[in-house]
Write a protein that holds these residues in place. Structure first.
Motif, short mmCIF file in Angstrom:
data_model
loop_
_atom_site.label_atom_id
_atom_site.label_comp_id
_atom_site.label_asym_id
_atom_site.label_seq_id
_atom_site.Cartn_x
_atom_site.Cartn_y
_atom_site.Cartn_z
N GLN A 178 0.87 -1.16 0.00
CA GLN A 178 0.00 0.00 0.00
C GLN A 178 0.91 1.21 0.00
O GLN A 178 1.87 1.25 0.76
CB GLN A 178 -0.80 0.03 1.30
N VAL A 179 0.66 2.19 -0.85
CA VAL A 179 1.40 3.45 -0.72
C VAL A 179 0.43 4.54 -0.28
O VAL A 179 -0.71 4.58 -0.74
CB VAL A 179 2.18 3.83 -2.00
N LEU A 180 0.91 5.37 0.63
CA LEU A 180 0.02 6.33 1.28
C LEU A 180 0.60 7.73 1.26
O LEU A 180 1.82 7.91 1.41
CB LEU A 180 -0.11 5.99 2.78
N VAL A 181 -0.27 8.71 1.09
CA VAL A 181 0.12 10.11 1.27
C VAL A 181 -0.95 10.77 2.14
O VAL A 181 -2.15 10.62 1.87
CB VAL A 181 0.22 10.86 -0.08
N SER A 182 -0.51 11.49 3.14
CA SER A 182 -1.45 12.19 4.01
C SER A 182 -2.24 13.23 3.20
O SER A 182 -1.66 13.94 2.36
CB SER A 182 -0.68 12.88 5.13
N LYS A 183 -3.53 13.34 3.46
CA LYS A 183 -4.37 14.31 2.75
C LYS A 183 -3.92 15.75 2.97
O LYS A 183 -4.25 16.64 2.20
CB LYS A 183 -5.85 14.12 3.13
N LYS A 184 -3.11 15.95 4.03
CA LYS A 184 -2.62 17.31 4.31
C LYS A 184 -1.69 17.83 3.21
O LYS A 184 -1.52 19.02 3.05
CB LYS A 184 -1.78 17.29 5.61
N PHE A 185 -1.03 16.89 2.49
CA PHE A 185 0.07 17.32 1.62
C PHE A 185 -0.23 17.31 0.13
O PHE A 185 0.65 17.59 -0.68
CB PHE A 185 1.32 16.49 1.93
N LEU A 186 -1.45 16.94 -0.25
CA LEU A 186 -1.84 17.02 -1.67
C LEU A 186 -3.25 17.60 -1.72
O LEU A 186 -4.11 17.18 -0.94
CB LEU A 186 -1.86 15.64 -2.32
N ASN A 187 -3.48 18.53 -2.65
CA ASN A 187 -4.81 19.13 -2.75
C ASN A 187 -5.14 19.49 -4.20
O ASN A 187 -4.28 19.41 -5.07
CB ASN A 187 -4.91 20.31 -1.78
N PRO A 188 -6.37 19.92 -4.47
CA PRO A 188 -6.78 20.16 -5.86
C PRO A 188 -6.00 21.28 -6.55
O PRO A 188 -6.00 21.35 -7.78
CB PRO A 188 -8.27 20.55 -5.72
N GLU A 189 -5.33 22.14 -5.80
CA GLU A 189 -4.55 23.22 -6.44
C GLU A 189 -3.17 22.73 -6.89
O GLU A 189 -2.42 23.48 -7.51
CB GLU A 189 -4.33 24.40 -5.48
N ASP A 190 -2.81 21.49 -6.57
CA ASP A 190 -1.44 21.04 -6.86
C ASP A 190 -1.24 20.65 -8.32
O ASP A 190 -2.06 19.96 -8.92
CB ASP A 190 -1.08 19.86 -5.94
N HIS A 191 -0.08 21.11 -8.84
CA HIS A 191 0.37 20.76 -10.20
C HIS A 191 1.66 19.97 -10.01
O HIS A 191 2.70 20.54 -9.70
CB HIS A 191 0.57 22.02 -11.04
#
Ligand code: 5GP
Length: 193
Positions: free
Chosen positions: A106-119
């Protein structure tokens, strides 16, 4: 031959089972000057993209991704391979089959560090069957972000990952594409780019 292809010919070791060992400069001992050259090359190739974050996966992508992030002057996030006690709150996750370790993670990223504004520019050391990249692409899409491009150090062109990812429409830039390699004599042939 470009700088990375030359380094592969000089120091890479072709192992049985379609594995290219590059642990003297890429994923055990790390040649940081070479990483900087790679970062500058990616900066050129993705010059027209509004990249604000680099995404990679632990462990061997992290070193390159950090130097690339410095070249782009943006932060780097790495996907973690197991749920650590240090990850709090909600996570995006994807299942990735490891080519080298033959297991599923499983690979995981906290929701804190990716958002809809990210390119996002995704960076990794190797591309083989493309499972790792598909996991990272899925995580960016769960976050509602945009994958602006994908930068790979070494693509094994005789495996299917490159074709799959390019067919999905992503700008995939691999600094060295191995067309074929032979464990019996150690030879490596690169695709003309
Ligand atoms: P994929 O998910 O594209 O099948 O495999 C990508 C991952 O497998 C890379 O992140 C890398 O860690 C590992 N990998 C695949 N092929 C090789 C290889 O020939 N040599 C090394 N050192 N790692 C590889």
């Amino acid at each position: 031959m470009n700088f990375l292809e030359e380094k592969i010919v000089k120091e890479g070791v072709v192992k049985k089972g379609n594995i290219l060992k590059v642990d003297s400069f890429l994923n055990h001992q790390m040649d940081v000057k070479l990483f900087r050259q790679m970062g500058e090359e990616f900066k050129k190739r993705f010059a027209d993209k509004p990249i604000n974050k680099i995404l990679t996966v632990e462990a061997s992508g992290i070193g390159i991704a950090c130097i690339v992030a410095e070249c782009f002057d943006v932060p780097v996030v790495f996907a973690k391979k197991s749920k650590s006690v240090n990850i709090d709150g909600e996570v995006y996750n994807a299942e990735v089959e490891s080519f080298t370790h033959k297991c599923k993670n499983q690979v995981l990223v906290s929701k804190k560090f990716l958002n809809p504004e990210d390119h996002i520019l995704i960076i990794d050391d190797f591309l083989a069957n493309g499972c790792a990249l598909q996991g990272l692409i899925s995580i960016v899409s769960q976050a509602g972000g945009t994958v602006e491009g994908i930068g790979i150090a070494i693509e094994k062109g005789f495996q299917q990952g490159g074709k799959i990812i390019r067919n999905l429409g992503f700008q995939l830039e691999s600094l060295a594409i191995v067309e074929s390699m032979d464990a019996s004599d150690g030879s490596v042939v690169f695709r003309e780019q």
